[in-house]
Motif scaffolding. Sequence first.
Motif, short mmCIF file in Angstrom:
data_model
loop_
_atom_site.label_atom_id
_atom_site.label_comp_id
_atom_site.label_asym_id
_atom_site.label_seq_id
_atom_site.Cartn_x
_atom_site.Cartn_y
_atom_site.Cartn_z
N VAL A 42 24.23 -9.08 -10.15
CA VAL A 42 24.58 -8.27 -11.32
C VAL A 42 23.35 -7.93 -12.14
N ASN A 43 22.57 -8.94 -12.51
CA ASN A 43 21.44 -8.70 -13.41
C ASN A 43 20.29 -7.94 -12.77
N GLY A 91 21.75 -4.51 -11.29
CA GLY A 91 22.38 -3.66 -12.30
C GLY A 91 23.77 -3.18 -11.91
N LEU A 92 24.50 -4.00 -11.16
CA LEU A 92 25.85 -3.59 -10.75
C LEU A 92 26.86 -3.92 -11.84
N ASP A 93 27.70 -2.94 -12.17
CA ASP A 93 28.80 -3.23 -13.09
C ASP A 93 30.00 -3.70 -12.27
N SER A 94 31.10 -4.01 -12.93
CA SER A 94 32.25 -4.59 -12.22
C SER A 94 32.83 -3.64 -11.18
N ILE A 95 32.83 -2.35 -11.46
CA ILE A 95 33.36 -1.38 -10.50
C ILE A 95 32.44 -1.30 -9.28
N ALA A 96 31.14 -1.30 -9.49
CA ALA A 96 30.20 -1.27 -8.37
C ALA A 96 30.31 -2.53 -7.53
N VAL A 97 30.53 -3.67 -8.17
CA VAL A 97 30.69 -4.93 -7.44
C VAL A 97 31.94 -4.85 -6.56
#
Length: 83
Positions: A33-34, A37-43
């Motif tokens: 994530v950090n 730079g993935l947000d929850s939708i990208a994850v």
Amino acid sequence: MSEDQTALLNEVSDVLESVLNKKVELKPEMNIVNDLGLDSIAVMNFTMALEDKFDISIPLNDMASVVTVQDLLDTLQTLRSAA
């Protein structure tokens, strides 16, 4: 890192690049994530793409414990060997 893990890292990198539509250099110690730079939708999109690529189902409780790229590689290896 073993040859198998290096090959898996390259496959995971290809999947991530297809999800993000940009070149990404993954390293085992990177925080998903950090550092990426993935947000929850990208994850979630990344997770679904990994499931499609490797023909596995990744339980949400397994993904909750994945923080680094190495954690992801370990989880994928475990799920693939159990399939």
